[in-house]
Motif scaffolding. Structure first.
Motif, PDB file in Angstrom:
ATOM      1  N   GLN A 116       0.863  -1.300   0.025  1.00 35.17           N
ATOM      2  CA  GLN A 116      -0.094   0.009  -0.031  1.00 35.17           C
ATOM      3  C   GLN A 116       0.963   1.248  -0.025  1.00 35.17           C
ATOM      4  OE1 GLN A 116      -3.575  -0.274   0.229  1.00 35.17           O
ATOM      5  NE2 GLN A 116      -3.143  -2.116  -0.491  1.00 35.17           N
ATOM      6  N   GLY A 117       1.926   1.112   0.515  1.00 37.33           N
ATOM      7  CA  GLY A 117       2.792   2.360   0.518  1.00 37.33           C
ATOM      8  C   GLY A 117       4.350   2.105   1.038  1.00 37.33           C
ATOM      9  N   SER A 126       8.138   4.163   2.299  1.00 31.39           N
ATOM     10  CA  SER A 126       8.661   5.480   2.838  1.00 31.39           C
ATOM     11  C   SER A 126       9.946   5.207   3.468  1.00 31.39           C
ATOM     12  CB  SER A 126       7.638   6.147   3.401  1.00 31.39           C
ATOM     13  OG  SER A 126       7.313   5.286   4.678  1.00 31.39           O
TER      14      SER A 126
END
Length: 312
Positions: free
Chosen positions: A130-131, A133
């Motif tokens: 989903q992500g 970082s």
């Protein structure tokens, strides 16, 4: 009022019927097991206990592997002896009759060089990224939505893949449509062929086939899992086999047999390791993995019939 989390995972708690049953535990009968589990319901609001068609088997549902492993550890410290099956997720159906399964929102913090490996592993377990970082300490943070069953048995693999540097946290994220079948384990088991006591000579021959869970001088029985195979299929071995005596004597012959130290599994690691056709035998002193069907001929017959039903 705080909403109580619904159970998402279930295990079978079974009266121990192995050849070594009743030797270490204080409470071993189905009555002891049932009374203790129903007593736990008075203090644990997320736990569910159900009777099954068989009096010796109880279905226990909880909020995850950790929730149930704490209960198992408490019971073994109190002197209970029993067996547990592999954790299975609890499915639901929507109003259209479609199968739904519990999902987990999972956050993974790993050094950058391991991020590719973790993405691949979780994707194979039906996880969706989903992500991604960069954290303040230079590590990579990955956010996944993954089926609860995809995380069963993964923590040990995760720690190995990240060399102990990864951090993984997950939280229940509701139910979603079924994502398809999963292969939990790619390696088979090493299974004891006969009952007795393990000896160095037998273990030395066995360790070439995979990683052993036992050392010399331990009680074993036919159908007990004594290690992890290096191949995908199960291998039966005789670890009670002693060396044939001859007229030739050599003082250094047996000293040359050097065993690799066995891999001692903790309760969590053993629960992660067991497959669908295996049980974990829990006693106050020991943790033993065994096949549900101890007899090798009956086991092969069962495998053939299951493969025939599934069309393999």
């Amino acid at each position: 009022f705080q909403k109580i989390s619904e159970p998402t995972i279930a295990m079978q708690f079974i009266v121990n019927d192995s050849p070594l049953a009743g030797q270490e535990g204080k409470y071993v009968t189905s009555r002891h097991l049932r009374d203790r589990l129903y007593r736990e319901l008075n203090t644990d609001v997320s736990l569910r206990v159900e009777d099954t068609d068989t009096p010796e088997i109880l279905k226990v549902s909880g909020r995850g592997e950790l929730h149930l492993s704490v209960l198992i550890e408490n019971m073994r410290r109190e002197g209970y002896e029993f067996a547990v099956s592999k954790a299975e997720v609890l499915y639901k159906t929507d109003e259209r009759g479609k199968k739904l399964e519990p999902m987990e929102l999972t956050y993974v913090d790993v050094p950058e060089e391991f991020s590719g490996t973790i993405i691949q592993q979780l994707s194979e377990r039906k996880g969706e990224l989903q992500g991604m970082s960069l954290a303040s300490d230079g590590s990579t943070r990955l956010e996944f939505v993954i089926p609860s069953r995809g995380l069963i048995g993964y923590r040990g693999t995760f720690m190995t893949s990240t060399k102990g540097t990864g951090i993984m946290n997950s939280i229940f994220d509701g139910y979603a449509p079924y994502k398809g079948d999963l292969n939990y384990r790619k390696q088979g088991s090493l299974i004891a062929f006969e009952s007795g006591e393990s000896v160095t000579y037998g273990l030395f021959a066995a360790q070439e086939r995979g990683a052993l869970f036992i050392g010399p001088g331990e009680k074993v029985y036919a159908g007990m899992v004594i290690g992890q195979s290096g191949k995908s299929e199960d291998i039966e071995l005789n670890v009670c086999k002693t060396k044939h005596l001859t007229n030739t004597r050599s003082s250094s012959a047996d000293e040359a047999l050097k065993l690799t130290p066995p891999r001692i599994l903790s309760l969590e690691q053993a629960l992660e390791f067991i497959d669908n056709d295996e049980l974990l035998e829990v006693t106050p002193n020991s943790l033993r993995i065994r096949k549900k069907i101890l007899d090798s001929r009956l086991r092969k017959r069962d495998t053939i019939s299951r493969n025939a039903k599934s069309g393999k």
